[in-house]
Enzyme design. Sequence first.
Site, short mmCIF file in Angstrom:
data_model
loop_
_atom_site.label_atom_id
_atom_site.label_comp_id
_atom_site.label_asym_id
_atom_site.label_seq_id
_atom_site.Cartn_x
_atom_site.Cartn_y
_atom_site.Cartn_z
N GLU A 49 6.68 -4.90 8.46
CA GLU A 49 5.70 -3.83 7.85
C GLU A 49 5.39 -2.68 8.82
O GLU A 49 4.59 -2.76 9.70
CB GLU A 49 4.21 -4.72 7.14
CG GLU A 49 3.53 -3.41 6.65
CD GLU A 49 2.15 -3.86 6.31
OE1 GLU A 49 1.95 -5.32 6.63
OE2 GLU A 49 1.56 -3.26 5.52
N ASP A 81 -7.30 1.12 1.75
CA ASP A 81 -7.20 -0.01 1.14
C ASP A 81 -8.24 -0.37 0.13
O ASP A 81 -9.00 -1.21 -0.06
CB ASP A 81 -7.36 -1.25 2.35
CG ASP A 81 -6.15 -1.10 3.17
OD1 ASP A 81 -4.94 -1.67 2.62
OD2 ASP A 81 -6.21 -0.81 4.32
N ASP A 116 -2.92 -6.08 -0.95
CA ASP A 116 -3.34 -5.72 0.58
C ASP A 116 -4.54 -4.55 0.23
O ASP A 116 -4.12 -3.61 0.53
CB ASP A 116 -2.35 -5.37 1.46
CG ASP A 116 -2.87 -5.09 2.78
OD1 ASP A 116 -4.31 -5.72 3.04
OD2 ASP A 116 -2.31 -4.63 3.84
C1 RNT Z 1 -2.51 -2.78 7.98
C2 RNT Z 1 -1.47 -3.36 7.20
C3 RNT Z 1 -1.55 -4.95 7.16
C4 RNT Z 1 -3.15 -5.55 6.94
C5 RNT Z 1 -3.32 -6.95 6.94
C6 RNT Z 1 -4.44 -7.41 7.11
O1 RNT Z 1 -2.44 -1.24 7.91
O2 RNT Z 1 -1.49 -3.17 6.04
O3 RNT Z 1 -0.92 -5.42 6.30
O4 RNT Z 1 -3.74 -4.88 5.97
O5 RNT Z 1 -2.22 -7.50 7.80
ZN ZN Z 2 -0.25 -4.02 4.40
#
Ligand code: RNT
Ligand code: ZN
Length: 417
Positions: free
Chosen positions: A225, A295, A325
């Site tokens: 990611e 978020d 997420d």
């Molecule tokens: C952080 C990422 C990641 C987290 C989680 C808790 O910017 O989005 O995925 O939100 O691992």
């Molecule tokens: Zn994430």
Amino acid sequence: MKTEQINRAYELAKARYADLGIDTEKVLEQLQNFHLSMHCWQADDVSGFEVQAGALTGGIQSTGNYPGKARNIDELRADVLKAKSLIPGTHRLNLHEIYGDFKGKVVDRDEVTVEYFQSWIDWARENDTKLDFNSTSFSHPKSGNLTLANPDKGIRDFWIEHTKRCRDIANAMGEAQGDACIMNLWVHDGCKDQSVNHYLYRKLLKESLDEIFAKEQPCMKDCIEGKLFGIGLESFTVGSHDFYTAYAAKNNKIPTIDTGHYHPTESPADKVSALLQFVPELMLHVSRPIRWDSDHVTIMDDATQELFSEIVRAGALDRVHYGLDYFDGSINRIGAYVIGSRAAQKCMTRALLEPSKMISGLELQGKGFQVLGILEECKALPWNAVYDEFCLRNDVPVGTDFIAEIERYEADVTSKR
Ligand code: RNT
Ligand code: ZN
């Protein structure tokens, strides 16, 4: 809502969609097979259960102090089950490494083993839930600004060891559940201010990943990611979108598209048809950025709708893993789970109900006005009657009825914490 009213609305919707060549019964079947991976970290503001837990670091932040957050593993499990009881269908649970069952022991990140996840594996089996997993590089004294890209070999090796162990755990989960466990790797590595060592940091991250992924793990899949920036790490992110896209394409890994990790006007949905030409599958982190990667709870917004529509139009439903997420600590956290999960399902409902074949045919004939006209009309077709029927058949509250259920759980359980 009354069953009879829901059924009647559904029958009308069914006929309306049939006129467009869409079989709503087939859509209901597809929805039943649409599994979200619910993120465990909404229940406790990304705190986790390490005995030695410190503050949340790593460029992410949960804001709000709504009472009732889960304080231990039992509370978190109860909250997740409550949320699941209000979401139609069957869904997976996405665990972070810091949510292990450490049983009062200080277990450092480079010491973790599957033993600390055995009770989760048992719980998942008992509750008909499959597990996904995440390594955790944040909220640790060795997190700093750089983990897998740290020029200090000692620190880098610590995180490499952690991530290797996490892959072993994910693989054991996958084996136990007879279905691959999806493991996401996100590290916050970056710089707050000007830096001249970008090439070095990215070279180190690449080398760390190569070492981590060297071991074949048949029962898990790796996702990587990227993101744009983190709080306190605003100037540079080692694991950028380009970095991981290139890495995934070259090494057959799964890129994770977190919808909060791009420039504000950049479209995550537009990445689906591009990336899927070169990578085997995609992982999603469905979120809602408000001005930044904040978020917020997922809602039915244009970005989410377009993302799911692009997946359906690409014929890629089963090449995507649907993680959520977000972490909002300012409202009832179970409510946050339910609203976000149901919003994702509603977007998928609308995506599946689009007469894409018909529209595609028109587009290929150059009938632009007709394409636009149908797409506009689709927005107001009675897709909600199909989603209500889906809830009804799954025996979960229809419409706003889940609100009273959550209020009851709050009065009986979370408000007493
Ligand atoms: C952080 C990422 C990641 C987290 C989680 C808790 O910017 O989005 O995925 O939100 O691992
Ligand atoms: Zn994430």
